[in-house]
Design an enzyme around this catalytic site. Structure first.
Site, short mmCIF file in Angstrom:
data_model
loop_
_atom_site.label_atom_id
_atom_site.label_comp_id
_atom_site.label_asym_id
_atom_site.label_seq_id
_atom_site.Cartn_x
_atom_site.Cartn_y
_atom_site.Cartn_z
N GLU A 104 5.80 -10.84 2.12
CA GLU A 104 5.96 -12.14 2.69
C GLU A 104 5.44 -13.36 1.69
OE1 GLU A 104 0.85 -11.17 3.29
OE2 GLU A 104 2.12 -12.68 4.63
N ASP A 129 4.29 -1.26 1.77
CA ASP A 129 3.34 -1.63 2.94
C ASP A 129 4.04 -1.45 4.42
OD1 ASP A 129 1.51 -1.93 0.82
OD2 ASP A 129 1.47 -3.88 1.24
N MET A 171 -2.89 2.95 -0.70
CA MET A 171 -2.88 1.34 -0.50
C MET A 171 -2.00 1.06 0.64
SD MET A 171 -0.84 -0.14 -4.05
CE MET A 171 -1.71 0.10 -5.46
N GLY A 172 -2.54 -0.54 1.22
CA GLY A 172 -2.28 -0.98 3.00
C GLY A 172 -3.05 -2.38 2.72
N ARG A 173 -2.90 -2.87 2.74
CA ARG A 173 -4.48 -4.19 2.73
C ARG A 173 -4.79 -4.33 4.35
NH1 ARG A 173 -3.16 -8.19 -1.91
NH2 ARG A 173 -1.17 -8.01 -1.92
N GLU A 223 -6.90 1.55 2.05
CA GLU A 223 -7.88 0.63 1.42
C GLU A 223 -8.61 -0.15 1.56
OE1 GLU A 223 -5.41 -1.73 -2.25
OE2 GLU A 223 -3.90 -2.46 -0.58
O1 F6P Z 1 2.07 -4.64 -2.80
C1 F6P Z 1 0.81 -4.59 -2.14
C2 F6P Z 1 0.15 -3.97 -2.55
O2 F6P Z 1 0.63 -2.85 -2.83
C3 F6P Z 1 -0.80 -3.82 -1.96
O3 F6P Z 1 -0.92 -2.97 -0.44
C4 F6P Z 1 -1.75 -3.77 -1.76
O4 F6P Z 1 -3.51 -3.84 -1.99
C5 F6P Z 1 -1.28 -4.26 -3.47
O5 F6P Z 1 -0.20 -4.73 -3.69
C6 F6P Z 1 -2.12 -4.22 -4.86
O6 F6P Z 1 -1.41 -5.33 -6.04
P1 F6P Z 1 -1.70 -5.04 -7.83
O7 F6P Z 1 -0.51 -4.83 -7.57
O8 F6P Z 1 -1.64 -6.54 -7.63
O9 F6P Z 1 -2.90 -4.61 -7.84
#
Ligand code: F6P
Length: 342
Positions: A104, A129, A171-173, A223
């Protein structure tokens, strides 16, 4: 002069980017274009950091993880003169089109550049995600969830040996798709998603019951969950205003709460970026390739300001503006399904 298409990959990397890059380059060559790779996402467009991208360069990348172009979370709209530099680079490189691969944030920038400056951009959706609206799936998701299911099954094995409750953080914020698919795919006992607050009493009761039957119980947690009654640690924000979650430690926080509530020994594990590395699954190789090929076609047809979406079994163009308007979070139907199973 041969017309030129540039490709960039922005935001968090994910398996499937390399097949997508290869798809663009192979199809573009068939249509009579040469390709260049922009290094490290929008940062490369600001700095005019481009490398040639030949058929030879993409020959052996279909099964490779990461992105051969590098990536960053740079937002040109947040950098002094950033947008002007992007426009300048576009001209300087003599581009016919730019294929921006991202989630996005990256595609949000592409949508704005198209709307405000009529830049010839085509979007390719990527994110592990799976939270981009307007496409059924994004590549990277299948690989990430497959890795997470494997991790979950390993935790069940060791957890059962020790008669423990195990917590797996994935992951998955903002959207819990990876957690949801992992929990269903691994037969977990409890699922914690960003889409709804964790009810601690309900969780403890269900885990106790599952543990009594099976000598082990597994929680899969996204997460960024909210835990009712708990004071969550403060977040930092990135250039796109998103939480940086590395310090939040959901798995550890949950495991302490679970141990206190159930009096059953509990351990936690975080697989973090392991989900984003390694070769793409077959699904992601094929999806990445298809959307890459379609992006080259859209660039050739002059269908700019669009993103390639997977709708059912077809890859189709959708407007970038519509595609980036809102996030796709876990729907009530999926929540109901998980409630029926877990
Ligand atoms: O691309 C999204 C994501 O995978 C999220 O789920 C996660 O919070 C974030 O990237 C982590 O990003 P980085 O690589 O900057 O730690």
């Amino acid at each position: 002069m041969t017309k030129r298409i540039a490709i960039l990959t922005g935001g968090g990397d994910c398996p499937g980017l390399n097949p997508a890059i290869r798809g663009v380059v192979l199809k573009a060559a068939k249509l009579g274009y040469e390709c260049v790779g922009i290094q490290e996402g929008w940062k490369g467009m600001i700095d005019a950091a481009a490398v040639p991208l030949s058929l030879h360069d993409v020959k052996e990348i279909v099964g490779k993880g990461g992105t051969i172009l590098g990536t960053s979370r740079t937002n040109p709209y947040k950098k002094e003169g950033g947008v002007a530099s992007v426009l300048e680079t576009f001209k300087k490189l003599g581009l016919h089109a730019l294929v921006a691969m991202g989630g996005e944030d990256t595609l949000g920038v592409a949508a704005k550049l198209f709307k405000e400056h009529k830049v010839n951009v085509v979007g390719v959706p990527k994110t592990m995600d799976n939270d981009l609206d307007a496409t059924d799936y994004t590549f990277g998701f299948d690989t990430a969830a497959t890795i997470a299911v494997d991790a979950a099954e390993r935790l069940i094995d060791t957890g059962r040996s020790h008669r423990r409750i195990m917590v797996l953080e994935v992951m998955g914020r903002h959207a819990g798709w990876v957690a949801l698919y992992t929990a269903i795919g691994a037969g977990a006992d409890y699922l914690c998603l960003p889409e709804r607050p964790v009810d601690v009493k309900d969780m403890a009761a269900k885990l106790k019951a599952a543990h009594a039957k099976n000598n082990v119980a597994l929680v899969v947690a996204s997460e960024a969950v909210d835990i009712t009654g708990e004071q969550a640690p403060k977040e930092q924000l990135d250039a796109f205003g998103h939480m940086i979650l590395k310090a939040r430690g959901v798995a550890e926080r949950l495991s302490k709460i679970i141990e206190a509530e159930t009096k059953i020994e509990t351990r936690s594990a975080v697989i973090g970026h392991i989900q984003r590395g390694g070769g793409p699954t077959l699904f992601d190789r094929i999806l990445g390739t298809r959307v890459g090929v379609k992006a080259a076609e859209l660039a050739h047809e002059g269908k700019f300001g669009h993103m390639v979406a997977l709708k059912g079994d077809a890859v189709v163009p959708v407007s970038l503006e519509a595609a980036t308007a809102k996030l796709k979070t876990v729907t009530p139907e999926w929540l109901k399904l998980s409630d029926d199973l877990l």
